[in-house]
Design a protein around this motif. Structure first.
Motif, short mmCIF file in Angstrom:
data_model
loop_
_atom_site.label_atom_id
_atom_site.label_comp_id
_atom_site.label_asym_id
_atom_site.label_seq_id
_atom_site.Cartn_x
_atom_site.Cartn_y
_atom_site.Cartn_z
N ILE A 202 0.83 -1.13 0.10
CA ILE A 202 0.10 0.04 0.05
C ILE A 202 0.96 1.23 0.07
N ILE A 203 0.73 2.03 -1.02
CA ILE A 203 1.44 3.35 -0.87
C ILE A 203 0.60 4.57 -0.68
N ILE A 204 1.00 5.25 0.31
CA ILE A 204 0.36 6.48 0.69
C ILE A 204 1.17 7.73 0.24
N ASN A 205 0.43 8.89 -0.14
CA ASN A 205 0.97 10.00 -0.71
C ASN A 205 0.01 11.20 -0.33
N ASN A 206 0.65 12.01 0.37
CA ASN A 206 -0.26 13.28 0.77
C ASN A 206 -1.50 12.81 1.38
N GLY A 207 -1.39 11.96 2.33
CA GLY A 207 -2.65 11.52 3.00
C GLY A 207 -3.64 10.57 2.38
N LYS A 208 -3.15 10.39 1.05
CA LYS A 208 -3.92 9.55 0.23
C LYS A 208 -3.57 8.21 -0.33
N ILE A 209 -4.36 7.34 -0.35
CA ILE A 209 -3.89 5.95 -1.14
C ILE A 209 -3.44 6.19 -2.57
N ALA A 210 -2.20 5.88 -2.91
CA ALA A 210 -1.92 6.12 -4.25
C ALA A 210 -1.58 4.90 -4.97
N ALA A 211 -1.78 3.76 -4.32
CA ALA A 211 -1.78 2.24 -4.78
C ALA A 211 -1.91 1.28 -3.57
N ASP A 212 -2.53 0.20 -4.09
CA ASP A 212 -2.74 -0.78 -3.34
C ASP A 212 -2.82 -2.07 -4.10
N ASP A 213 -1.77 -2.86 -4.10
CA ASP A 213 -1.81 -4.17 -5.26
C ASP A 213 -0.47 -5.15 -4.79
N SER A 214 -0.58 -6.13 -5.41
CA SER A 214 0.66 -7.01 -5.36
C SER A 214 1.96 -6.38 -5.81
N ILE A 215 3.15 -6.65 -5.26
CA ILE A 215 4.22 -6.07 -5.85
C ILE A 215 4.36 -6.74 -7.37
N GLU A 216 4.01 -7.80 -7.76
CA GLU A 216 4.15 -8.25 -9.17
C GLU A 216 3.19 -7.32 -10.00
N LYS A 217 2.41 -7.02 -9.55
CA LYS A 217 1.39 -6.00 -10.60
C LYS A 217 1.88 -4.86 -10.61
N LEU A 218 2.32 -4.15 -9.34
CA LEU A 218 3.06 -2.70 -9.39
C LEU A 218 3.83 -2.77 -10.26
N GLN A 219 4.84 -3.79 -10.22
CA GLN A 219 6.26 -3.82 -11.13
C GLN A 219 5.74 -3.93 -12.49
N GLN A 220 4.64 -4.59 -13.02
CA GLN A 220 4.24 -4.70 -14.31
C GLN A 220 3.57 -3.39 -14.72
N ALA A 221 2.93 -2.75 -14.03
CA ALA A 221 2.56 -1.39 -14.10
C ALA A 221 3.46 -0.36 -14.54
N GLN A 287 12.94 -8.65 -23.82
CA GLN A 287 11.94 -8.40 -23.08
C GLN A 287 11.80 -6.80 -22.82
N ALA A 288 10.75 -6.38 -22.46
CA ALA A 288 10.55 -4.80 -22.07
C ALA A 288 11.35 -5.06 -20.39
N GLN A 289 11.94 -4.02 -20.05
CA GLN A 289 12.50 -3.70 -18.82
C GLN A 289 11.37 -3.49 -17.80
N THR A 290 11.42 -4.63 -16.81
CA THR A 290 10.40 -4.57 -15.89
C THR A 290 10.89 -3.32 -14.91
N GLY A 291 9.68 -2.68 -14.48
CA GLY A 291 9.83 -1.70 -13.43
C GLY A 291 10.22 -1.99 -12.09
N SER A 292 11.24 -1.26 -11.53
CA SER A 292 11.42 -1.84 -10.16
C SER A 292 10.54 -1.08 -9.15
N LEU A 293 10.15 -1.79 -7.96
CA LEU A 293 9.40 -0.96 -6.76
C LEU A 293 9.62 0.27 -6.67
N GLU A 294 11.08 0.46 -6.49
CA GLU A 294 11.44 1.99 -6.43
C GLU A 294 10.92 2.85 -7.56
N ASP A 295 11.23 2.45 -8.56
CA ASP A 295 10.63 3.12 -9.71
C ASP A 295 9.05 3.59 -9.39
N VAL A 296 8.46 2.64 -9.27
CA VAL A 296 6.94 2.73 -9.14
C VAL A 296 6.48 3.74 -8.00
#
Length: 307
Positions: A202-221, A287-296
């Motif tokens: 779960i990623i929170i930013n400015n008091g709001k939820i910015a993302a809530d998903d599995s690590i795999e799906k966040l990296q794919q995004a 293959q396309a470069q998978t995004g890191s969790l840090e990038d996301v």
């Protein structure tokens, strides 16, 4: 559901530290709770653990409302805050005995303290004053007190802070070993820790939820379509790679693997295939470069640092 947060808001004067967030944690989940400094992580954790009242919204822990049944919630929650509150004049074992008394462990106290001393690697330090311990061992004492009463839910705010690399691995393994047994909400700034321990973020930013998903799906995004990672069966010289016309830049990653950047990914894919076929070059993968969790994380929270 072990934790259910619904439309939670916390306002300090005119500032909304937490702004209408909602999320749930199922029993046995280990969930990473990420956000930049000041995003609302610690405030949310303090509300979940009954140490801070919400302005509005509800939080339920193991079926109990944190506002209506705070003592029932505290029986079921172990909390390690970022600023680990310890009594430095107490000895380690004395402090754990004191904590066991607060939780009314009774005749089970000694056995449980011995288990936690062993589990957290405090054996050699158990007869020392807490004030004489290194930061890493103080953190272990904090973890021990959080788990002493065998809670169903653990709220851990920067649990590996101050630990050396070997200690981090030990605590990481300890937390991972609790998966399925405990529900854990884990806040940390170390992305490798999240990837090693958590199934969901779960990623929170400015008091709001910015993302809530599995690590795999966040990296794919966060996958970069403009970067191709191409591995060849045999070494390829730099001047041969430079023959590709659709490239913006390129670099050798390792071995026979090249990172190719382009403004036209589909055109580059076709060109690489045609070029390889023409020059009798075998490609093992592309293959396309998978995004890191840090990038996301950075892409979702970069606006906060600008404010």
């Amino acid at each position: 559901m072990s934790i259910k947060v619904s439309d939670l808001t916390k306002i300090y004067d005119t500032q909304k530290a937490v702004d209408g967030i909602s999320f749930e944690l199922k029993k046995g989940e280990i969930v990473g709770f990420l956000g930049p400094n000041g995003a609302g992580k610690s405030t949310t954790m303090k509300i979940i653990t009954t140490y801070l009242p919400a302005t509005s919204g509800t939080v339920n822990v193991c079926g109990f409302d944190v506002q209506d049944k705070p003592m029932e919630v505290r029986k079921r929650v172990g909390y390690l805050p970022e600023a680990n509150p310890l009594y430095f004049e107490m000895y380690v074992r004395e402090y754990l005995e004191f904590t066991a008394g607060i939780h009314q462990l009774g005749s089970n106290s000694k056995k449980r303290i011995n288990e936690l001393v062993g589990m957290t690697g405090l054996g050699k330090e158990a007869h020392k004053k807490i004030g004489a311990l290194s930061k890493g061992y103080k953190q272990r004492v904090g973890l021990a007190q959080a788990m002493l009463h065998d809670p169903e839910v653990l709220i851990l705010d920067e649990p590996t802070s101050g630990l050396d690399p070997n200690q981090i691995v030990e605590i990481r393994d300890l937390i991972k070993g609790l998966a399925g047994q405990k529900t854990i909400l884990l806040s940390t700034h170390i992305m490798q820790e999240v990837q090693a321990m958590c199934s969901r973020v779960i990623i929170i930013n400015n008091g709001k939820i910015a993302a809530d998903d599995s690590i795999e799906k966040l990296q794919q995004a966060g996958t970069r379509q403009d970067v191709l990672i191409v591995a060849f069966e045999t070494p390829i010289e730099k001047n041969r790679i430079a023959e590709l016309k659709q490239l913006s830049s390129f670099e050798l990653v390792e071995g026979n693997k090249w990172k190719l950047t382009t403004g036209e990914p589909e055109a580059l894919r076709k060109e690489v295939m045609q070029w390889a076929l023409k020059n009798d070059i075998a490609i093992s993968s592309m293959q396309a470069q998978t995004g890191s969790l840090e990038d996301v994380f950075r892409s979702l929270t970069k606006n906060q640092s600008a404010q």
